[in-house]
Design an enzyme around this catalytic site. Sequence first.
Site, short mmCIF file in Angstrom:
data_model
loop_
_atom_site.label_atom_id
_atom_site.label_comp_id
_atom_site.label_asym_id
_atom_site.label_seq_id
_atom_site.Cartn_x
_atom_site.Cartn_y
_atom_site.Cartn_z
N LYS A 1 0.81 -1.22 0.00
CA LYS A 1 0.00 0.00 0.00
C LYS A 1 0.85 1.27 0.00
O LYS A 1 0.37 2.33 -0.40
CB LYS A 1 -0.87 0.05 1.27
CG LYS A 1 -1.94 -0.99 1.34
CD LYS A 1 -2.76 -0.87 2.62
CE LYS A 1 -2.07 -1.49 3.82
NZ LYS A 1 -1.95 -2.96 3.77
N VAL B 1 -6.23 -3.56 -0.92
CA VAL B 1 -7.46 -3.36 -0.15
C VAL B 1 -8.21 -4.70 -0.09
O VAL B 1 -8.55 -5.27 -1.13
CB VAL B 1 -8.38 -2.32 -0.80
CG1 VAL B 1 -9.63 -2.09 0.06
CG2 VAL B 1 -7.65 -1.01 -1.04
N LYS C 1 -5.87 2.13 3.08
CA LYS C 1 -6.81 1.43 2.20
C LYS C 1 -7.92 2.37 1.75
O LYS C 1 -8.31 2.39 0.57
CB LYS C 1 -7.40 0.21 2.92
CG LYS C 1 -6.34 -0.84 3.28
CD LYS C 1 -6.94 -1.98 4.10
CE LYS C 1 -5.83 -2.91 4.58
NZ LYS C 1 -6.34 -3.98 5.46
#
Lengths: 367, 367
Positions: free
Chosen positions: B128, B160, B233
């Site tokens: 991420k 995610v 996320k």
Amino acid sequence: MVDVPVVVLGLGNVGRSFVSQILSQRAFHDRHYGLRLSIRAVSDSQGLVCTGDGGLPDTELAAILKHKAAGRPLAEWPGGGACDSPLDAAQQGTAPGSVVVDCSAADATADALQWALEAGHRIVLANKKPLTQDLAVWNRLTHTPEGTWNLGRSRWETTVGSGLPVVATLHRLVGSGDPVVSMDGALSGTLGYVMTGLQQGKAFSEVVSEAKASGYTEPDPRDDLGGVDVARKALILARGMGLDLSLADVEIESLYPEEVADLTVDEFMKALPTLNQGFQSHCAAAARRNACLRYVASVSADAVRVGLQEVTLDSPLGQLQGTDNLVQFLSGWYNPQPLVLQGRGAGVDATAAGVLSDVVDLAFTHP
Amino acid sequence: MVDVPVVVLGLGNVGRSFVSQILSQRAFHDRHYGLRLSIRAVSDSQGLVCTGDGGLPDTELAAILKHKAAGRPLAEWPGGGACDSPLDAAQQGTAPGSVVVDCSAADATADALQWALEAGHRIVLANKKPLTQDLAVWNRLTHTPEGTWNLGRSRWETTVGSGLPVVATLHRLVGSGDPVVSMDGALSGTLGYVMTGLQQGKAFSEVVSEAKASGYTEPDPRDDLGGVDVARKALILARGMGLDLSLADVEIESLYPEEVADLTVDEFMKALPTLNQGFQSHCAAAARRNACLRYVASVSADAVRVGLQEVTLDSPLGQLQGTDNLVQFLSGWYNPQPLVLQGRGAGVDATAAGVLSDVVDLAFTHP
């Protein structure tokens, strides 16, 4: 900017919404995707309007949509021509690297789609029929001649669950080699509506009449109640997980008995109350066990079955209300807790949007 | 058969499982996808093993996985070499048309990934961090120089919800031009476990200790409880729906107060009981309203927020139990009933399988 020639087979509700969405999203697809979807041809069962140039003008397409929405055939459109078959439409309409989009509900498009792939085009199906014929047709529409998945050229997301990404999810699981054990779900908004109505205590005749009046059913509700449409979806999922099955292998439970199969639609609607008692006692028995009835498609290597299932009230299927669809995947990594997809599983515009997503997806693959 | 050169950045749990799944699925990907995923290079923070030939031998890769699983660095592998940075690894490891796969958890890979795209390679991120840095980095990693989505070259599904197709679903909605109104959901298995435990009447200190002992939390549980991981996320989803936001724009509610932020992990674990009373009364108040607490990410054009929300017991979020993730999308077509995705949102192997799906997906795009 990438120009993607598009040929549309079928200008019913979904086909018209698909064309209309392309027109209204022109600036969006240009700006965010660098795409221009050039509609080179639109066709219905007897007519074809196509162009040898870059694409039909947007103004003409908008006018054609109105013409068709008024119930008039394409063959009557000025500048439109006759067309013998979907194959004829595809052959006349395509330019190199086209996407042929099947928005019809006809068996007859299978030839056109197979020809398109062999000629180097790409295909998108909203139509379940070609994918539920002989296994050989399925293989030609979804696999390369070498027998590998042809996902760079062929997509069929909206054949199951409309715009819900059911097929895409299955492809992701399968693509990683995660063994899919089973898919279970409610794949008919119409039957979901009926089942929820029964659960609320409505009579079968009442809820079917309501569904028909609201336009949730086909003109002949037996086309929904018979379960064959759900069986086609189950077959597409089964074949998608690698099972070499045909429609005859799907066990189908119809919600009406043989005796009313040959009646006219009017006679059938009048005969509906004779079925009320059976459903009422079945539902009452389920309710006594803290359960309810759902029309469920169950797909696994052991069996593919569509029919009534008693599910507990606190299960995902038991909590499903109205026309929403739901699919639970069990696989190597999603087990014992399933991967669940839920949402609207029907609707003209949502389906057309799903078709458009497939076309945009394919625009990123090798042309 | 299509040969896809693969370069792996990061050989932690996810990286090793990804390589291991490629090895065990060789025959499957050959037969059903016509693909050979040739691993040309694997790297960790200081070491690199790469080959100038078609790919590292499977036997050597299997031995490298054992070596790394035993906690030993790649730089100690016979034939392995030093590597200054992920960029160095990508530059040494790639062959034309490679897929560079970021299985690390480092900020430092952003340079390598940007270089890879500029050099004509493709990228897949399980990490991420690069996608939650400056907006300029996001744009370079996900968009073409012309400013259009670069989905033919870049994928980040597992950032995610792990293998749940959250990002793919968002892309499908966005790609059709369906305006995404909001995404709401539970995106942390760890915090899901904590929230379910609180709902069952456990003390906060008890359920956090359990989660730590079961390996559900990071070594320092504050890395989960602080909410920053969920905020990343949420930011990836927000940017995916077209919002030009940064991590500083995400409103983050931490589950622990400032006062315990500077303690050691041991001291923090000992101080946990001081937080019990607050959570207990908050939960009890929710329960009196037939509700419960969930740690929810809410993404819309109005605000992006991650924190505690009171949800009714019969809502999808209220019914979510344990470590499962759930995301509800509201859009033009999915409204008022949302499109819902639910299932395991963590796990090394499920994440690695999602990374592999992304690689297979990209294999169908233009190389």
